[in-house]
Design a protein around this motif. Structure first.
Motif, short mmCIF file in Angstrom:
data_model
loop_
_atom_site.label_atom_id
_atom_site.label_comp_id
_atom_site.label_asym_id
_atom_site.label_seq_id
_atom_site.Cartn_x
_atom_site.Cartn_y
_atom_site.Cartn_z
N SER A 107 45.59 48.80 49.80
CA SER A 107 44.28 48.75 50.46
C SER A 107 43.25 48.05 49.59
O SER A 107 42.43 47.25 50.08
N VAL A 108 43.30 48.32 48.30
CA VAL A 108 42.37 47.66 47.38
C VAL A 108 42.64 46.15 47.34
O VAL A 108 41.71 45.34 47.34
N LEU A 109 43.92 45.76 47.29
CA LEU A 109 44.26 44.34 47.27
C LEU A 109 43.75 43.64 48.54
O LEU A 109 43.20 42.54 48.48
N ARG A 110 43.94 44.29 49.67
CA ARG A 110 43.47 43.69 50.94
C ARG A 110 41.95 43.57 50.95
O ARG A 110 41.40 42.59 51.48
N LEU A 111 41.26 44.56 50.37
CA LEU A 111 39.80 44.50 50.30
C LEU A 111 39.36 43.32 49.46
O LEU A 111 38.45 42.56 49.86
N PHE A 112 40.00 43.13 48.29
CA PHE A 112 39.66 41.98 47.45
C PHE A 112 39.89 40.67 48.19
O PHE A 112 39.10 39.73 48.08
N GLU A 113 41.00 40.59 48.92
CA GLU A 113 41.32 39.37 49.65
C GLU A 113 40.30 39.09 50.74
O GLU A 113 39.95 37.93 51.00
N ALA A 114 39.77 40.15 51.36
CA ALA A 114 38.82 39.99 52.46
C ALA A 114 37.40 39.71 51.97
O ALA A 114 36.57 39.18 52.73
N VAL A 115 37.10 40.08 50.72
CA VAL A 115 35.74 39.92 50.20
C VAL A 115 35.82 39.05 48.94
O VAL A 115 35.98 39.56 47.82
N PRO A 116 35.72 37.71 49.09
CA PRO A 116 35.89 36.80 47.95
C PRO A 116 35.04 37.12 46.72
O PRO A 116 35.54 37.01 45.60
N PRO A 117 33.75 37.53 46.88
CA PRO A 117 32.97 37.84 45.66
C PRO A 117 33.60 38.99 44.85
O PRO A 117 33.58 38.96 43.62
N LEU A 118 34.16 39.99 45.56
CA LEU A 118 34.83 41.08 44.85
C LEU A 118 36.06 40.56 44.11
O LEU A 118 36.34 40.94 42.98
N LYS A 119 36.82 39.69 44.78
CA LYS A 119 38.01 39.13 44.15
C LYS A 119 37.65 38.31 42.92
O LYS A 119 38.31 38.44 41.88
N ARG A 120 36.61 37.51 43.01
CA ARG A 120 36.20 36.70 41.85
C ARG A 120 35.79 37.58 40.69
O ARG A 120 36.12 37.31 39.54
N ALA A 121 35.08 38.68 40.99
CA ALA A 121 34.63 39.57 39.92
C ALA A 121 35.81 40.30 39.29
O ALA A 121 35.89 40.45 38.07
N ALA A 122 36.77 40.73 40.12
CA ALA A 122 37.90 41.50 39.61
C ALA A 122 38.88 40.65 38.82
O ALA A 122 39.51 41.14 37.88
N PHE A 123 39.02 39.36 39.20
CA PHE A 123 40.03 38.51 38.58
C PHE A 123 39.42 37.32 37.86
O PHE A 123 40.05 36.29 37.70
N ARG A 124 38.20 37.50 37.40
CA ARG A 124 37.50 36.39 36.72
C ARG A 124 38.29 35.88 35.52
O ARG A 124 38.34 34.70 35.25
N ASP A 125 38.93 36.80 34.81
CA ASP A 125 39.67 36.42 33.58
C ASP A 125 41.18 36.38 33.81
O ASP A 125 41.96 36.49 32.89
#
Length: 392
Positions: A370-388
């Motif tokens: 569910s968390v992975l799908r949320l990150f995929e659906a909300v690009p700003p969250l994905k960028r923040a979580a996987f910035r590095d």
């Protein structure tokens, strides 16, 4: 002060250190138990992350760095999570970068050949380490053939079963995690490329099924060869004696996407093997001496995050800098302080990933998806979580 460094072990980390010291005018000798340079002509390709690339760029002379870049291939430009039906959960892209900040896929054989180049007078083969002793302010290193060498600093880079560690830090443990994996290679031929989903060839993927299991896939391509590497692990995986590991995995993934099953079934039996998962146990700080350890000799880790070789290269870069800039004891003390922090953090993160990979907590797996799908659906969250991402 004239400094001489003796390195026990001619693997990736030890040779990178030798290249860096030689480049900076520091006397170094490498003592390798293999009898000839060709004894290790085997193994999978290595994924060199930006961390490892940065270390190689700093330690190698320019011509060898260019050779490394020219002989490395593409290991995928990102990372993805999918479920067992190959439904996408999350995709993380790696932006284009300069070679020293990029991801590389390189043959272990080719990388070792690059690292050995120019070290003919430095590397001594057929030298099996037996013991060392501190004598008159230096270190005398003894080998099984009756020879010995004297140095100012001894570096144990002799792998997970390090004999140097056994004497230097006898309380440092390496334990079985209880996890067993099966790993294989599917050759990338025109026929296999015709049916493989394109996304599996684009970058690495982690398969998150409903069951207490996991699968990792990573493409490795270069001008002269290519394969899709896969690894499967499950909670309570049993490999009956006499039964091919490939068949055990094929039965386990029979209800998954047909292409994942086909990846397993069409991998040659000879390219599929059992993979016991072991890890070092982090140890408390110890008093620094002019003996130290590098890579798997001190922080061997599970393969679940693919960071072992890159951490060893980081060790080589860090220790090389210190030995060039500081007095020997201070150089080792500062190196060990830094290495313990990032090295054992990598060990802990890798073990955590291994545990999560085979976790039987059904609710936890659902929540993770569910968390992975949320990150995929909300690009700003994905960028923040996987910035590095990839820059461990």
């Amino acid at each position: 002060m004239s400094l001489h460094v003796a390195v026990v072990g001619g693997g990736v980390g030890g040779l990178c250190l030798a290249q860096g010291l030689t480049r900076n005018g520091v006397s170094v000798s490498v003592h390798e138990r293999d009898v000839t340079p060709t004894d290790r002509l085997q193994g999978y390709r290595l994924h060199i992350s930006p961390v490892g690339a940065r270390a190689l760029h700093e330690c190698l002379p320019p011509e060898l760095w260019e050779r490394f870049v020219a002989t490395s291939g593409r290991g995928g430009d990102g990372f993805g999570f999918v479920d067992e039906r190959l439904r996408r959960l999350l995709t993380v892209d790696n932006p284009a970068a300069e070679p020293s900040r990029a991801h590389h896929s390189v043959s272990r054989i080719t990388l070792r050949e690059v690292l050995l180049t120019g070290l003919d007078d430095v590397v001594r083969f057929g030298r099996r380490f037996t013991r060392y002793e501190h004598v008159d302010g230096g270190v005398t290193v003894h080998f099984a053939d009756g020879t010995s060498t004297r140095c100012d600093v001894l570096v144990g880079a002799d792998g997970a079963n390090s004999a140097v560690r056994a004497q230097y830090l006898p309380h440092a443990e390496r334990v079985d995690t209880g996890i067993t994996a099966v790993a294989g290679r599917l050759p990338l031929t025109p026929r296999t490329r015709a049916w493989l989903p394109p996304e599996l060839l684009a970058h690495a993927h982690s398969v998150i099924p409903r069951a207490a299991a996991g699968m990792f896939l990573a493409p490795h391509e270069s001008a002269d060869d290519g394969y899709l590497m896969w690894a499967y692990a499950a909670d309570g995986l049993v490999l009956p004696p006499g039964r091919p590991p490939r068949d055990v995995v094929a039965d386990a993934v029979a209800g998954w996407h047909p292409d994942l099953l086909r990846v397993v079934r069409e991998s040659p039996h000879g390219a599929v093997s059992r993979w016991p998962i072991r890890t070092s146990v982090p140890v408390d700080p110890w008093p620094a001496t002019t003996v130290t350890l590098l890579g798997d000799a001190i922080h061997s880790m599970t393969p679940m995050r693919g960071i072992g070789a890159n951490t060893a290269l980081r060790d080589a870069m860090t220790l090389c800098r210190n030995l060039v800039e500081r007095e020997p004891l201070d150089a080792v003390a500062d190196y060990e302080r830094r290495m313990r922090e990032y090295g054992f953090a990598a060990v802990t993160a890798s073990l955590r990933s291994a545990r999560q990979f085979v976790s039987g907590n059904a609710l936890g797996r659902v929540a993770f998806k569910s968390v992975l799908r949320l990150f995929e659906a909300v690009p700003p969250l994905k960028r923040a979580a996987f910035r590095d991402h990839g820059l461990d």
